[in-house]
Scaffold this motif. Sequence first.
Motif, PDB file in Angstrom:
ATOM      1  N   SER A 124     -38.323  31.733 -33.528  1.00  0.00           N
ATOM      2  CA  SER A 124     -36.669  31.309 -34.329  1.00  0.00           C
ATOM      3  C   SER A 124     -35.979  32.766 -34.136  1.00  0.00           C
ATOM      4  CB  SER A 124     -36.962  31.809 -35.733  1.00  0.00           C
ATOM      5  OG  SER A 124     -37.908  29.836 -35.623  1.00  0.00           O
ATOM      6  N   LYS A 125     -36.628  34.128 -33.825  1.00  0.00           N
ATOM      7  CA  LYS A 125     -36.004  34.958 -33.219  1.00  0.00           C
ATOM      8  C   LYS A 125     -34.621  34.991 -32.339  1.00  0.00           C
ATOM      9  CE  LYS A 125     -37.880  39.086 -32.489  1.00  0.00           C
ATOM     10  NZ  LYS A 125     -39.000  40.307 -32.449  1.00  0.00           N
ATOM     11  N   THR A 126     -34.697  34.559 -30.939  1.00  0.00           N
ATOM     12  CA  THR A 126     -34.232  33.696 -29.739  1.00  0.00           C
ATOM     13  C   THR A 126     -32.890  33.480 -29.937  1.00  0.00           C
ATOM     14  OG1 THR A 126     -34.818  31.117 -29.865  1.00  0.00           O
ATOM     15  CG2 THR A 126     -36.335  33.378 -28.263  1.00  0.00           C
ATOM     16  N   PRO A 127     -32.958  32.637 -30.945  1.00  0.00           N
ATOM     17  CA  PRO A 127     -30.849  32.525 -31.178  1.00  0.00           C
ATOM     18  C   PRO A 127     -30.281  33.422 -31.362  1.00  0.00           C
ATOM     19  CG  PRO A 127     -31.951  31.086 -32.699  1.00  0.00           C
ATOM     20  CD  PRO A 127     -32.930  32.182 -31.884  1.00  0.00           C
ATOM     21  N   ASP A 128     -30.900  35.140 -31.411  1.00  0.00           N
ATOM     22  CA  ASP A 128     -30.076  36.253 -31.124  1.00  0.00           C
ATOM     23  C   ASP A 128     -30.040  36.232 -30.124  1.00  0.00           C
ATOM     24  OD1 ASP A 128     -28.489  37.751 -32.851  1.00  0.00           O
ATOM     25  OD2 ASP A 128     -29.818  39.108 -32.564  1.00  0.00           O
ATOM     26  N   TYR A 129     -30.762  35.508 -29.409  1.00  0.00           N
ATOM     27  CA  TYR A 129     -30.241  36.209 -27.561  1.00  0.00           C
ATOM     28  C   TYR A 129     -29.252  35.303 -26.556  1.00  0.00           C
ATOM     29  CZ  TYR A 129     -34.132  38.431 -29.222  1.00  0.00           C
ATOM     30  OH  TYR A 129     -35.261  39.320 -30.165  1.00  0.00           O
ATOM     31  N   PHE A 130     -28.720  33.973 -27.220  1.00  0.00           N
ATOM     32  CA  PHE A 130     -27.937  33.032 -26.685  1.00  0.00           C
ATOM     33  C   PHE A 130     -26.712  33.028 -26.664  1.00  0.00           C
ATOM     34  CE2 PHE A 130     -31.351  30.857 -28.239  1.00  0.00           C
ATOM     35  CZ  PHE A 130     -30.693  29.491 -29.114  1.00  0.00           C
ATOM     36  N   LEU A 131     -25.669  32.134 -26.287  1.00  0.00           N
ATOM     37  CA  LEU A 131     -24.671  32.185 -27.677  1.00  0.00           C
ATOM     38  C   LEU A 131     -23.822  32.890 -29.065  1.00  0.00           C
ATOM     39  CD1 LEU A 131     -25.741  28.171 -27.528  1.00  0.00           C
ATOM     40  CD2 LEU A 131     -23.617  29.332 -26.273  1.00  0.00           C
ATOM     41  N   GLY A 132     -23.899  34.224 -28.359  1.00  0.00           N
ATOM     42  CA  GLY A 132     -22.975  35.163 -29.492  1.00  0.00           C
ATOM     43  C   GLY A 132     -22.090  34.534 -30.448  1.00  0.00           C
ATOM     44  N   ALA A 133     -21.498  34.246 -29.656  1.00  0.00           N
ATOM     45  CA  ALA A 133     -20.172  33.875 -30.404  1.00  0.00           C
ATOM     46  C   ALA A 133     -19.676  32.469 -30.989  1.00  0.00           C
ATOM     47  CB  ALA A 133     -18.689  33.424 -29.366  1.00  0.00           C
ATOM     48  N   SER A 134     -21.241  31.494 -31.243  1.00  0.00           N
ATOM     49  CA  SER A 134     -21.225  30.697 -31.426  1.00  0.00           C
ATOM     50  C   SER A 134     -21.887  30.540 -33.255  1.00  0.00           C
ATOM     51  CB  SER A 134     -22.251  29.409 -31.448  1.00  0.00           C
ATOM     52  OG  SER A 134     -23.792  30.261 -31.565  1.00  0.00           O
ATOM     53  N   HIS A 135     -21.516  29.541 -33.878  1.00  0.00           N
ATOM     54  CA  HIS A 135     -22.040  29.686 -35.346  1.00  0.00           C
ATOM     55  C   HIS A 135     -23.695  29.767 -35.382  1.00  0.00           C
ATOM     56  CE1 HIS A 135     -18.781  28.822 -36.800  1.00  0.00           C
ATOM     57  NE2 HIS A 135     -18.191  27.600 -36.405  1.00  0.00           N
ATOM     58  N   GLY A 136     -24.603  30.800 -36.581  1.00  0.00           N
ATOM     59  CA  GLY A 136     -25.897  30.837 -36.679  1.00  0.00           C
ATOM     60  C   GLY A 136     -26.663  31.476 -37.664  1.00  0.00           C
ATOM     61  N   PHE A 137     -27.745  30.640 -38.456  1.00  0.00           N
ATOM     62  CA  PHE A 137     -28.057  30.703 -39.679  1.00  0.00           C
ATOM     63  C   PHE A 137     -29.509  30.832 -39.123  1.00  0.00           C
ATOM     64  CE2 PHE A 137     -29.385  29.596 -43.838  1.00  0.00           C
ATOM     65  CZ  PHE A 137     -29.122  30.225 -44.788  1.00  0.00           C
ATOM     66  N   ASN A 138     -30.188  32.105 -39.936  1.00  0.00           N
ATOM     67  CA  ASN A 138     -31.902  32.181 -39.578  1.00  0.00           C
ATOM     68  C   ASN A 138     -32.463  31.123 -41.134  1.00  0.00           C
ATOM     69  OD1 ASN A 138     -34.656  34.842 -39.554  1.00  0.00           O
ATOM     70  ND2 ASN A 138     -34.270  32.765 -38.141  1.00  0.00           N
ATOM     71  N   THR A 139     -32.624  30.195 -41.554  1.00  0.00           N
ATOM     72  CA  THR A 139     -33.705  29.902 -42.260  1.00  0.00           C
ATOM     73  C   THR A 139     -34.666  30.524 -42.894  1.00  0.00           C
ATOM     74  OG1 THR A 139     -35.045  28.423 -41.504  1.00  0.00           O
ATOM     75  CG2 THR A 139     -32.025  27.909 -41.749  1.00  0.00           C
ATOM     76  N   VAL A 140     -35.202  30.063 -43.937  1.00  0.00           N
ATOM     77  CA  VAL A 140     -36.986  30.976 -44.489  1.00  0.00           C
ATOM     78  C   VAL A 140     -37.798  29.857 -43.443  1.00  0.00           C
ATOM     79  CG1 VAL A 140     -35.769  31.188 -46.572  1.00  0.00           C
ATOM     80  CG2 VAL A 140     -36.563  28.972 -46.199  1.00  0.00           C
ATOM     81  N   HIS A 141     -39.244  29.827 -43.495  1.00  0.00           N
ATOM     82  CA  HIS A 141     -40.156  29.610 -42.596  1.00  0.00           C
ATOM     83  C   HIS A 141     -40.076  27.911 -42.676  1.00  0.00           C
ATOM     84  CE1 HIS A 141     -44.586  30.376 -40.614  1.00  0.00           C
ATOM     85  NE2 HIS A 141     -43.822  29.893 -40.125  1.00  0.00           N
TER      86      HIS A 141
END
Length: 352
Positions: free
Chosen positions: A70-87
Amino acid sequence: MTYLAKPRLHHPTLATNKVGYTRRDYEGKISTLCAGCGHDSISAAIIEACWELDIEPHRVAKLSGIGCSSKTPDYFLGASHGFNTVHGRMPSVLTGANLANRDLLYLGVSGDGDSASIGLGQFAHAMRRGVRMAYIVENNGVYGLTKGQFSATADQGSKSKKGVVNTDSPVDLVAMALQLGASYVGRGFSGNKAQLVPLIKGAISHGGAAFIDVISPCVAFNNHPGSTKSYDYVREHNEAVSRIDFISGREEIAVDIEPGEVMDVRQHDGTLLRLRSLHPDYYDPGDRHAAMAYMQRHHEMGEVVTGLLYVDPLATDLHTALNTCDRPLNALGPAELCPGAQALERFNASLR
């Protein structure tokens, strides 16, 4: 040196896609994962898939839970919308975002601990409701952030790095996705980019709930003899159901091929595609029950089945089931959202 930012400048000769972006435009920050982690290969496959699909990064919403995966979305598509939820809560947050804005492409990234343990119920309901999303589980069979305990997807009889044998039966997320009604189901291997990229392209382009389980070895805790999620084990026991590719929609190319015949067909880009018409009793990805039986049969033989396991080309999504309007709900104004007391009274009366 993961604290260093990637340079913003691109070499002027880098190839661009139809919307004017280079592959660099689909990258994110420098990964902080262990060198050789399969998750980084999955990130690279997502970058390649989105670039080849000519997707504008701002049209993508990427959501994740908790864990190495779940850390990996920070490593691709840096210009897209992103949200890191809880477990384990990524599917419900993604469902809400999807209902609010159906115009975005939704990419859910999770792990075997995130989806097969605390998030198992969330995963199940997202699949059965047909939420339109590409749900990717980066499956390494361990809890990497907490030093390598078995996760719920670890195979019974597999050994940990310290030699402990797992006695619990595994949760098979692919089998669950098939049973729960997912309309696009595949399994990949992080070390097989040629197969993984078209699987991801198909999932992103699918019209319903798409699920891909990706075996992604943990080089720190689960890449040793005795592990069934290691690079060597998967390569030695891989049973691919198909050699696949993904072709975006253009003017139809029609051919007539007899069973067993081989034909060269010229594609839109000028290349030749050699087609072989298979025997009717070969693997059929449109048969949900046959896919489950095939996968179970090969599992008993100690083989990991990869490829496109099932697809429903006529799939519908949650918006179709709820009969929502074509306009995104987050774009509606007070007049549409608050039709007045009389409309509310009529609605309440219909429920009595």
